[in-house]
Design an enzyme around this catalytic site. Sequence first.
Site, PDB file in Angstrom:
ATOM      1  N   GLY A 156       0.791  -1.219   0.000  1.00 15.21           N
ATOM      2  CA  GLY A 156       0.000   0.000   0.000  1.00 15.21           C
ATOM      3  C   GLY A 156       0.824   1.271   0.000  1.00 15.21           C
ATOM      4  O   GLY A 156       0.277   2.374  -0.091  1.00 15.21           O
ATOM      5  N   ARG A 200       7.685 -13.384  -2.732  1.00 15.75           N
ATOM      6  CA  ARG A 200       8.097 -13.707  -1.366  1.00 15.75           C
ATOM      7  C   ARG A 200       6.959 -14.435  -0.663  1.00 15.75           C
ATOM      8  O   ARG A 200       5.882 -14.613  -1.249  1.00 15.75           O
ATOM      9  CB  ARG A 200       8.423 -12.427  -0.594  1.00 15.75           C
ATOM     10  CG  ARG A 200       7.267 -11.410  -0.639  1.00 15.75           C
ATOM     11  CD  ARG A 200       7.484 -10.247   0.291  1.00 15.75           C
ATOM     12  NE  ARG A 200       6.564  -9.146   0.049  1.00 15.75           N
ATOM     13  CZ  ARG A 200       5.316  -9.078   0.470  1.00 15.75           C
ATOM     14  NH1 ARG A 200       4.807 -10.092   1.149  1.00 15.75           N
ATOM     15  NH2 ARG A 200       4.561  -8.029   0.220  1.00 15.75           N
TER      16      ARG A 200
END
Length: 721
Positions: A196, A324
């Site tokens: 974000g 990841r």
Amino acid sequence: MLVKHGARRLRTSAPAIIRSKQNSTRASDSAGIKPLESILIANRGEIAIRVNRTAAKHGIRTTTLYTDPDAAAQHAHSSSRSFNLGQTSEYLNQAKILALAKDHGCQAIHPGYGFLSENADFARKCAEAGITFIGPSPSAIDDMGDKARSKEIMNAAGVPCVPGYHGSDQSESKLASEAESIGYPVLIKAVRGGGGKGMRIVQSAGEFSDMLSSARREAMNSFGNDEVLVEKYITTPRHIEVQVFADKYGNSLALGERDCSIQRRHQKILEESPAPELDDSIRKDIWQKARAAAEAVKYEGAGTVEFIFDNDTGKFYFMEMNTRLQVEHPVTEMVTGLDLVQWQTMVAEGRRLPLTQDEVEERINSRGHAIEARIYAENPDKGFIPDSGKLLHVRLPAASDDIRIDTGFIEGDTVSSHYDPMIAKLIVRGETREDAVRKLAVALEEYEVAGPVTNIDFLKRCCESKDFAEGRVETGYIPKHHDELFSKRQPTPEVLVQAALSSLLQSQISSPVSDSTTSLLSWSAPQSNLQSRRFHFRTDDEDPAPGSSPTIYEVEVQQRAPGSYQVSTLGQSYTISSTFNPLTKTLTTYFPHTRHTSRIITSDSTSSEPGIPSSAPIHLFTPQGSFRLQSATPSWVAKALGTTEKANSLLSPMPCKILRVDVKPGDVVKKDQMLLVIESMKMETVIRSPGEGLVVRRIVHGEGDVVGSGVELVEFEEVEQ
């Protein structure tokens, strides 16, 4: 594994390790397998503890790292070897981390999430140093980390993408022109990074310039790169992502999808799997597209392919790939029964994936529904601004096979203002979504944190929200349901009475007691205490506008006899008695027809001046929710002592750095006009005018200044003055 939490121990579930016979390592593959015996965990907090738990279970020696602010943190003590990196930002010091890994014989580095986890340069340096990077190849990180480049690759692979501009011309005029062509609203998004940060929704051309500047500053601060892209903003989107895994032999799997639509500040707070109200044909199509995305970049290890799903049209579009392990990976572990960290290790060792896609789907179809709630030190009532401070009290939900808590904190620890304010992740599993939502609601009722402000009560209200319970979710859920989710709860007479009693007995509550129960009925007060006493409180979350005062609640307490009290508040009077259990910190008060029980947490902070209340809040955990009540100074005391409050001052909501000042003394400002931009925990917050027609009398701090919480920033005066 047993994780210690104060005086309690919580048994956390350990996902199963599955090895399928048909996928066992072949003889021809054995030369490429390098078993890992030692791992350096290049991260902090709950993810460092999470990785360490799996490594220890499989006999892998671990080394952990910490910085000066984290010297007392739980992860720093979770392994037998731990090294101090120094300053706050040193989790990003590639050279120092690699040197430690080499000097101490670490064969591999697990980067967790955040920090260096998606840094292709670091992955290359690991390879050059002969150290295994537990993650994908540098080229895959590069391809998917560059959002513009990733869109080109996805289009070529047949994965649908959101219409937008991903070009190299980064001039403001070009970006503004492309936004006009796309049509407002648009989304400005940092080309690198995630979480974000560096993301802004722009509703009109008039605000494009300010939003672009803000997104670029935040992107540079977080990722060292201020390039952005501009995309069409879908007005009723859902955030649906797919957990993928791949090995070096070209095998790829989709381990189901997660719906992460409940977000604030473009960051997730509730995640679940499977995604609710999703047609099965669309579900399988998203899985297939996610596998195609991974295969397009020859991916290896754990990754997440994120999609925007348009509720209006039923179409989905590729958003980005996180190269990841995700924060919300426990949701997938709950619905598959797999240990994704162990899978990461297996792939890094050169082993094949241990299951087929059909086997994965069988597991998903048999294990029900899981939901994760992120417990943050933040204040939802003040725009979800982060909070920090000592955890005075932590009480966890009862442990079970279907309840898991991943945390990096125990009672007595301090949530630092230097890093992300997440305290823990609460994950529950149920046979159905309805069952899982119920279990989550009950677990949140049992979860208690005193000290910093948390989002626990807000998460409870989300669970109780009708549309959420029925699976009607979207990324704009929180603003759309604002009135329901941010409804103000006024303290009841029972709550105010218990706050007064806790103030009266604070010395007894905080001092060591040998008995398990102290009865206020048997307490013989000094003669002076037989007189009537008045207590004044205000709610800790009330933020009155300049020129106005907070609501003050008065409680009068008179001890009629040992253990017998006459209390008055909110126009009502009661005769009561109470019992306090110091072991459970529970205060039970017996009213005429009811019994009211609260867990009362107070700090040792007391005022040294007569008539001035303690500045430490009183935390009350009740069946009606939690309350933070602050002792308040009645107006007559302030006048008597000659003290004044700066009613027309705007205070810093948290420890922060002043990034930008948009007004000057003498300016007349409108309500909600931008005054300053502050930064805390790498997130920008805009400070706006709280009222209409105010004159800025002075700006107390300038750009670049670092200030604490509650520090005066701007002083106003009324126009007519």
